[in-house]
Structures are given as C-alpha cells and as structure tokens.
Design a protein around this motif. Sequence first.
Motif, PDB file in Angstrom:
ATOM      1  N   GLY A  54       5.696  38.267 -20.751  1.00  0.00           N
ATOM      2  CA  GLY A  54       6.588  37.296 -20.284  1.00  0.00           C
ATOM      3  C   GLY A  54       6.832  37.443 -18.842  1.00  0.00           C
ATOM      4  N   GLY A  81      13.037  33.686 -22.532  1.00  0.00           N
ATOM      5  CA  GLY A  81      12.691  32.417 -22.058  1.00  0.00           C
ATOM      6  C   GLY A  81      11.415  32.530 -21.259  1.00  0.00           C
ATOM      7  N   ARG A  82      11.276  33.814 -20.451  1.00  0.00           N
ATOM      8  CA  ARG A  82      10.193  33.790 -19.288  1.00  0.00           C
ATOM      9  C   ARG A  82       8.877  33.148 -19.490  1.00  0.00           C
ATOM     10  NH1 ARG A  82      12.513  39.505 -17.395  1.00  0.00           N
ATOM     11  NH2 ARG A  82      12.516  39.924 -19.580  1.00  0.00           N
ATOM     12  N   TYR A  84       7.729  31.030 -21.339  1.00  0.00           N
ATOM     13  CA  TYR A  84       7.774  29.644 -21.289  1.00  0.00           C
ATOM     14  C   TYR A  84       7.370  29.220 -19.994  1.00  0.00           C
ATOM     15  CZ  TYR A  84      10.359  29.451 -25.827  1.00  0.00           C
ATOM     16  OH  TYR A  84      10.744  29.454 -27.111  1.00  0.00           O
ATOM     17  N   SER A  85       8.077  29.628 -19.019  1.00  0.00           N
ATOM     18  CA  SER A  85       7.790  29.381 -17.582  1.00  0.00           C
ATOM     19  C   SER A  85       6.272  29.932 -17.184  1.00  0.00           C
ATOM     20  CB  SER A  85       8.979  29.672 -16.617  1.00  0.00           C
ATOM     21  OG  SER A  85       9.948  28.719 -16.755  1.00  0.00           O
ATOM     22  N   LEU A  86       6.103  30.990 -17.628  1.00  0.00           N
ATOM     23  CA  LEU A  86       4.552  31.400 -17.274  1.00  0.00           C
ATOM     24  C   LEU A  86       3.564  30.759 -17.947  1.00  0.00           C
ATOM     25  CD1 LEU A  86       3.242  34.032 -16.037  1.00  0.00           C
ATOM     26  CD2 LEU A  86       3.384  35.213 -18.098  1.00  0.00           C
ATOM     27  N   LYS A  88       3.856  27.533 -18.537  1.00  0.00           N
ATOM     28  CA  LYS A  88       3.589  26.377 -17.895  1.00  0.00           C
ATOM     29  C   LYS A  88       2.892  26.553 -16.653  1.00  0.00           C
ATOM     30  CE  LYS A  88       5.799  22.380 -16.802  1.00  0.00           C
ATOM     31  NZ  LYS A  88       5.880  20.994 -17.996  1.00  0.00           N
ATOM     32  N   LEU A  89       3.134  27.625 -15.854  1.00  0.00           N
ATOM     33  CA  LEU A  89       2.432  27.739 -14.522  1.00  0.00           C
ATOM     34  C   LEU A  89       1.052  27.957 -14.805  1.00  0.00           C
ATOM     35  CD1 LEU A  89       4.922  30.548 -12.474  1.00  0.00           C
ATOM     36  CD2 LEU A  89       4.293  28.048 -12.193  1.00  0.00           C
ATOM     37  N   GLN A  93      -0.075  24.791 -13.168  1.00  0.00           N
ATOM     38  CA  GLN A  93      -0.419  24.999 -11.570  1.00  0.00           C
ATOM     39  C   GLN A  93      -1.630  25.721 -11.496  1.00  0.00           C
ATOM     40  OE1 GLN A  93       3.414  25.753 -10.221  1.00  0.00           O
ATOM     41  NE2 GLN A  93       2.574  27.191  -8.580  1.00  0.00           N
ATOM     42  N   TYR A 113       8.818  23.567 -28.720  1.00  0.00           N
ATOM     43  CA  TYR A 113       9.024  23.713 -27.357  1.00  0.00           C
ATOM     44  C   TYR A 113       7.803  24.561 -26.717  1.00  0.00           C
ATOM     45  CZ  TYR A 113      13.954  22.442 -27.281  1.00  0.00           C
ATOM     46  OH  TYR A 113      15.142  21.455 -27.339  1.00  0.00           O
ATOM     47  N   ARG A 116       5.002  22.484 -26.080  1.00  0.00           N
ATOM     48  CA  ARG A 116       5.063  21.658 -25.124  1.00  0.00           C
ATOM     49  C   ARG A 116       5.020  22.347 -23.610  1.00  0.00           C
ATOM     50  NH1 ARG A 116      10.300  18.416 -25.633  1.00  0.00           N
ATOM     51  NH2 ARG A 116       9.581  17.783 -23.665  1.00  0.00           N
ATOM     52  N   VAL A 117       5.484  23.535 -23.535  1.00  0.00           N
ATOM     53  CA  VAL A 117       5.108  24.029 -22.184  1.00  0.00           C
ATOM     54  C   VAL A 117       3.634  24.618 -22.019  1.00  0.00           C
ATOM     55  CG1 VAL A 117       7.758  24.565 -21.840  1.00  0.00           C
ATOM     56  CG2 VAL A 117       6.071  26.411 -22.953  1.00  0.00           C
ATOM     57  N   GLN A 145      11.172  14.518 -21.482  1.00  0.00           N
ATOM     58  CA  GLN A 145      10.517  15.210 -20.177  1.00  0.00           C
ATOM     59  C   GLN A 145       9.141  14.818 -20.055  1.00  0.00           C
ATOM     60  OE1 GLN A 145      12.078  17.083 -22.632  1.00  0.00           O
ATOM     61  NE2 GLN A 145      14.001  17.369 -21.334  1.00  0.00           N
ATOM     62  N   VAL A 146       8.747  14.494 -18.851  1.00  0.00           N
ATOM     63  CA  VAL A 146       7.499  14.243 -18.703  1.00  0.00           C
ATOM     64  C   VAL A 146       6.851  15.402 -17.835  1.00  0.00           C
ATOM     65  CG1 VAL A 146       7.934  11.699 -18.679  1.00  0.00           C
ATOM     66  CG2 VAL A 146       8.135  13.111 -16.474  1.00  0.00           C
ATOM     67  N   GLY A 147       5.666  15.506 -17.956  1.00  0.00           N
ATOM     68  CA  GLY A 147       4.601  16.262 -17.160  1.00  0.00           C
ATOM     69  C   GLY A 147       4.669  17.779 -17.605  1.00  0.00           C
TER      70      GLY A 147
ATOM     71  N   PRO B 157      12.114  21.828 -22.925  1.00  0.00           N
ATOM     72  CA  PRO B 157      11.428  23.074 -23.522  1.00  0.00           C
ATOM     73  C   PRO B 157      11.307  24.219 -23.060  1.00  0.00           C
ATOM     74  CG  PRO B 157       9.974  21.070 -22.807  1.00  0.00           C
ATOM     75  CD  PRO B 157      11.236  20.707 -22.602  1.00  0.00           C
ATOM     76  N   GLU B 158      11.378  24.094 -21.704  1.00  0.00           N
ATOM     77  CA  GLU B 158      11.157  25.287 -20.751  1.00  0.00           C
ATOM     78  C   GLU B 158      12.312  26.092 -20.449  1.00  0.00           C
ATOM     79  OE1 GLU B 158       9.049  24.372 -17.254  1.00  0.00           O
ATOM     80  OE2 GLU B 158       9.337  26.560 -16.534  1.00  0.00           O
ATOM     81  N   TYR B 161      15.839  28.580 -23.167  1.00  0.00           N
ATOM     82  CA  TYR B 161      16.233  30.311 -23.367  1.00  0.00           C
ATOM     83  C   TYR B 161      16.265  30.960 -21.888  1.00  0.00           C
ATOM     84  CZ  TYR B 161      15.123  28.991 -28.129  1.00  0.00           C
ATOM     85  OH  TYR B 161      15.142  28.460 -29.294  1.00  0.00           O
ATOM     86  N   ASN B 238      14.613  31.043 -14.382  1.00  0.00           N
ATOM     87  CA  ASN B 238      14.206  31.361 -15.474  1.00  0.00           C
ATOM     88  C   ASN B 238      12.992  32.622 -15.373  1.00  0.00           C
ATOM     89  OD1 ASN B 238      13.950  31.043 -18.573  1.00  0.00           O
ATOM     90  ND2 ASN B 238      11.978  29.996 -18.205  1.00  0.00           N
ATOM     91  N   ARG B 243      17.781  39.814 -17.076  1.00  0.00           N
ATOM     92  CA  ARG B 243      18.206  39.724 -18.495  1.00  0.00           C
ATOM     93  C   ARG B 243      18.491  41.016 -19.001  1.00  0.00           C
ATOM     94  NH1 ARG B 243      15.305  34.805 -20.794  1.00  0.00           N
ATOM     95  NH2 ARG B 243      14.700  33.716 -19.087  1.00  0.00           N
ATOM     96  N   PRO B 278       4.799  14.073 -11.910  1.00  0.00           N
ATOM     97  CA  PRO B 278       5.492  13.295 -12.664  1.00  0.00           C
ATOM     98  C   PRO B 278       7.040  13.192 -12.698  1.00  0.00           C
ATOM     99  CG  PRO B 278       4.392  14.808 -14.070  1.00  0.00           C
ATOM    100  CD  PRO B 278       4.075  15.023 -12.535  1.00  0.00           C
TER     101      PRO B 278
END
Lengths: 147, 548
Positions: A54, A81-82, A84-86, A88-89, A93, A113, A116-117, A145-147, B157-158, B161, B238, B243, B278
């Motif tokens: 992550g 939660g890392r 999740y962002s990874l 998403k990118l 992105q 969740y 959704r990411v 949330q959108v997008g 959602p992101e 955590y 995040n 951590r 968005p």
Amino acid sequence: MTIIKDKSIIDDTWHVHQDDEPLLDNSIINLAYWLENRDSLKANQSPLGLLVEGDADIHSFKDDLSQFAIIAINIPAFTDGRGYSLAKLIRNQYGFTGEIRAVGDVLPDQALYLTRVGFDALELENEESAQLAINKLNDYSVCYQVG
Amino acid sequence: MYQYNDIDQTLINERVEEFRDQTQRFLNGELTEEQFRPLRLMNGLYIQTHAPMLRVNIPYGLLSSKQLRMMAHIANKYDKDYGHFTTRQNIQYNWPKLEQVPDILADLASVQMHAIQSSGNCIRNITSDPLAGVSADEIEDPRPYCEIIRQWATLHPEFSYLPRKFKFAVSGSPKDRAATQVHDIGLHVKKDANGQVGFEVLVGGGLGRTPVIGQVIAPFIAEEDILSYSEAILRTYNLFGRRDNKYKARIKILVRETGIDKFKAQVDAEWETIKNGPLKLTQKEIQRVKAQFAPFTYQTPASIGTASDQQENSGAFRQWLKQNTIEHKQTGYRVVFISLKSPTQAPGDITTEQMNTVADLADQFSFGQIRTTHDQNLALTDVLESDLLALWQQLSSAQLATPNIGTITDMICCPGLDFCSLANASSIDIAQGITDRFTDSAIDTGNLSLKMSGCMNGCGHHSIGEIGILGVDKKGEQWYQLTLGGADNHDSKLGDRLGKAIAKDNVVDAIDDIVHVYKEQRNSNETFANTYQRIGIQPFKDKVYDNH
C-alpha cells in the motif's frame, strides 16, 4: 482465501509467484522482482500480475501498468488506508483498466469503500467472510462523493 | 439551517443499520475487539473508564430546538439525565449502554443528526464560528461551505483510514473565532480583487502532544475548488503521513518533516490532476446550500424597544447583559451566550431539563435555533433587545445565566480522569476549586481565558489558554503543568511553560497568584495577554514558586 468480484465469489486463476520458483502463467509477481527483471519479463507473453504494498511509490511502476492484467495491493492492517489512495491513483489518474485486487487484512465491512476507490476484486479470509462482504456491498444505496 | 433531502436522510438511516449490524456482530463474537474498535470509533463510540462514551456531531455548532429536545430525550432515556458539550461544538454522553447505541443513532437520525466520524482516524466534525451569520465583520457566512465540506467528508471511501484524526475549521470573519490556526486544515473566507469568494488555506495546525500553529499553504483557493484542493491535501497526507508512531501521525508532523514548500508542491501536483474534475463545485450547488442559510427576517428598529429601557430593573440583569451578551449585526438584536459554567455543574455539562428549557427559549426568543461554542457554552444568536429581560429571567431560574462569559470561571475543561481512559489527572475537581475561588471576583478580574486538559492529548486546549493547565502523572500522583500567554484568536500563540509542575493541592493557589500578579501589574483595562507581553513571565514565576 476467497476472492469476490462483481458481487460474486470467483475462482482465483492467479498464482502468487515466489522469487525462487519458475514463472508460471498467470503469476502475480512482487514489485522488487519486477524492477529487477523488468527487461526479461517484458518479453514474457503470458499474462502477469503485480503485487505492491500500500505504501509503494507509484512512480516506480506507473509507466509499466500496461504490462499487467492485474494489480494486487497488499493491505498490511485493515486500518492502513494507503492502499485506498494508491488504488484511486492507479485507476483514475493512470487509467488502469485491469483488475485491482485488495489482498491482506481486508474486513468485509470495508468492501464497499474499497470498491468505490477503484478496487474491483477483494481477497477475503474465507467463504463466510466473502459472503458477508458481498452483503455489505448493499449496505448503502446512496453516497455523497463524486468521481 | 440546512434541511436534509432524501439522499441525506437515506444515507444516515443506512448508516444506523450498518452500525446496528456491526454492534450485533461484535456482541455475538463475530467481530473481535480489535476489529470493532476502529468501526465503533468512526461512529463516535469510545469505551471509557466507566462506560462507553458516545460523541454526537453538531455540524458547525448549529442546532434546531427540535434537535436540542432530542439531545435532552437521549440524555433522559439512555444516559444519566445530562450531556457534555465539547470544544469542537459537539455533545458527548458518558453513560450509554453499548447495545442501546444503535437505537440512540436511530433517534438522532429522526432529527437529521448523527455520530458519523465524530471520532476515529477520519475527517471529524467541521467546526466554525459560533457567530456565523450574525457578526458585522463577516465576509461571507461560512456555514454553507462547512455543509458542503461535511457532505464531501461524510463516509468518504478513501479517507476513512487516515494515519490519524483530521479536523477542519472554517472562519468567515477576519477575527478568527473558530481557532482555525490549530486545525489540520483551517479555512479563512476571503474575497479577491474581483469579489470572487475563496479561502486562505492553512495546514498542519493542531494541539495535543505537539502543539503547532498552522501555516498558509495557499493564499487563495476559489470557492469552486475547495473540495478538490482539500482532496489533494488529504490524499497527500493519506499516502505519506506517518503510520509508525501514533504520536507522530498527524498532518502537522508530516508538514514539519517534509517542509511546507515541498508539501505544498506535492499537494499542488496532485491538485493539478483533479481540479477540473467532478469535484469542481458548480454555482448551482453552492447556491442550493447557501439558500438554506438565508438570514432571518428581522424586525425593524422602529417597531421594537431596547434593553436600555429595562436596565434599571436589576443589577444582576445589568451585569449579565454586560458580560453574557454582545452586539448583533442587526440593530435592535443581541447575541446571548448561555453559560454552562455555573458553580454547581462541571464545565460544559447540561441537564435534560436545561436542554428542554433552552429549546423552549430558542423557540420563544431566537428563531428556534441554538449555537454551541468552542468554549463549551451555548448561544442564542438572534434575540430582540426588548426580550432580553424576559429571557434573562428564565435563564436565571434554570441556572443558565451565570454572568461569567470570557472570565476565568468560564474555563474550558476536558472530562479528565473522572471519565476519560487517556487522562493522567482529574480536571473537574480543579475546575470546581477555581470556580469556588473566583466566582465572586471573576467579573472584576476581567476577561481571562483559562483552559485545562487532563493529559497531553490536550482536549481542553491548554496550550492556547492565557492560563493553561495540563494534568501530568508523576509516579502515580496527579501534578499540573501551568502555561501562560497562549491565544486562540486570529493571532494564535502557544503558551509558555511557567516552571516545574505543581502538586494538585497547590494548583488553585498558584492560579490565584497568577491572577494577583496580573491585577497588580495591569494598566487600567489592559488585557492579560498585553500585560503578560509587557512584563514577561518572571513576575508570575517569582510569585508562584516563591510561595510554594
């Protein structure tokens, strides 16, 4: 371990490759192995997956995403939660369209969740928790949330 | 105020059922304590010294009378007939039963309230200026933006955590009444040369173990970009926030270790990729939310009497009028603070009966709305001057008119060792000692902010009190570290340590010494902050440590 995708339990056709074993078809290799053997692996014709932590630096593999059919992101603890962002990118992105799979410490309560990411496959501890995760995907009919 | 639409309501109803299922699975042994802990925290539920503690969000400190009656109902039905207001404008219940919490949440949902993200390592309640919408110095009412951010942050959602908790505060006035400089993100409403509304964005402020004043990361972010810019900050945090050590996991540490310039570059790079996506707010959406905070229809000055007609009625009334009310942007109205610092109650505590009284008074005198403040008081913000005497009489009968707003007995105080499992020392008995000592002299002493925390986590904001008291543990005994000269206005400052910690029995005397030095040394109406700046810490040190 049980994998869910599209709200169903699926057969896992992927194999997590260990560094000292020969490369099979449908192997998920880790990032260090990829970076070390990138040139020879690029010549490999069989589908490959990539396993990253992550907290992996996305810049070390973002240009290679098209080489993989699946990116597995390891979540070391469900409170981390890392990933999740990874995800998403990687999805938004860098436009990766293959499977993004959450592996490691994944709670059924996190299924929604995660999907959704950008994750579309989740590895759960067993069939019971996988079934619960599928049910949990239906907990919400709305979100802000959108997008 | 903002009224839920079907989506808002559905979302919190579904959250209640999700939490009901999680609680049931925990009680059945299907979720371990370790698994349930973050899940319950994300819904405001702590396990405290005596019982669970449930923290309920009051978004930007705004309540309707109907909602306050529900707070009273919950205190009565599920708790010991009282609630406790916090420094972040929320309310806490100290005695609910775990198995009843889902029912409490269902009751809350019936009045458009919830406990979502009132704790846990996620985006917490968005706080704001308790005088939003009624203050003459306001650039724009910050509450619509708070609501827009609230919705974006809710069940994100992101960002559920995160490395650690994450707090936003939004101020609409140059005079910062929302302590934005000590929040993870502080937003100041600004207008650019073209009249475009936006925000100066501060990042990395916070109290707790390592108090830090936030730094400006962007001088102006246009209103339509505020969500995408916030998302860029949150994503950077995040991904890169520490951590490995929970005491180094707040964004303030990341900003400090990375350096503000590099951190800003990381955020800007991320923002570039999403700013036109968005998350860009449309004027339609901004106006939809703004419309729900339209100003009240005030009476014109000609038709109403004034408080001065009534002033001869009572010295006590005049004292209250001077100390507990302030001016309103509308002529003929005043803002009334309801002190929750009476000599007979712990700071911030309010009984069921008092909550119902305040709800009734809000209906009668202030458009049915109530504000909660950072100082753990309440406010009725839109009261006709001609109604003040009648309001005061009713507040007095309910022990809600202690004329001490802004004075030393209007202190901020965490629950301390009596309730909190983190605390090193008690706060409430020290507060009581201070109240007993200073009740008669508080007004004469003048405005003086005293803030107290039972441990270095700093829930009582001791670092930014003009006088700060921090409970510490020394070999199993309760000691107290004093600080002087902190500030939480638009120019926030962290207090300076007075000296070595003081034994519990001597704390009230030490505060008395400090107040004496101030009163002796001040020039006429000089504030504590100015006196302290002029004479320095030494005279206070000498007095306190020579005596003890």
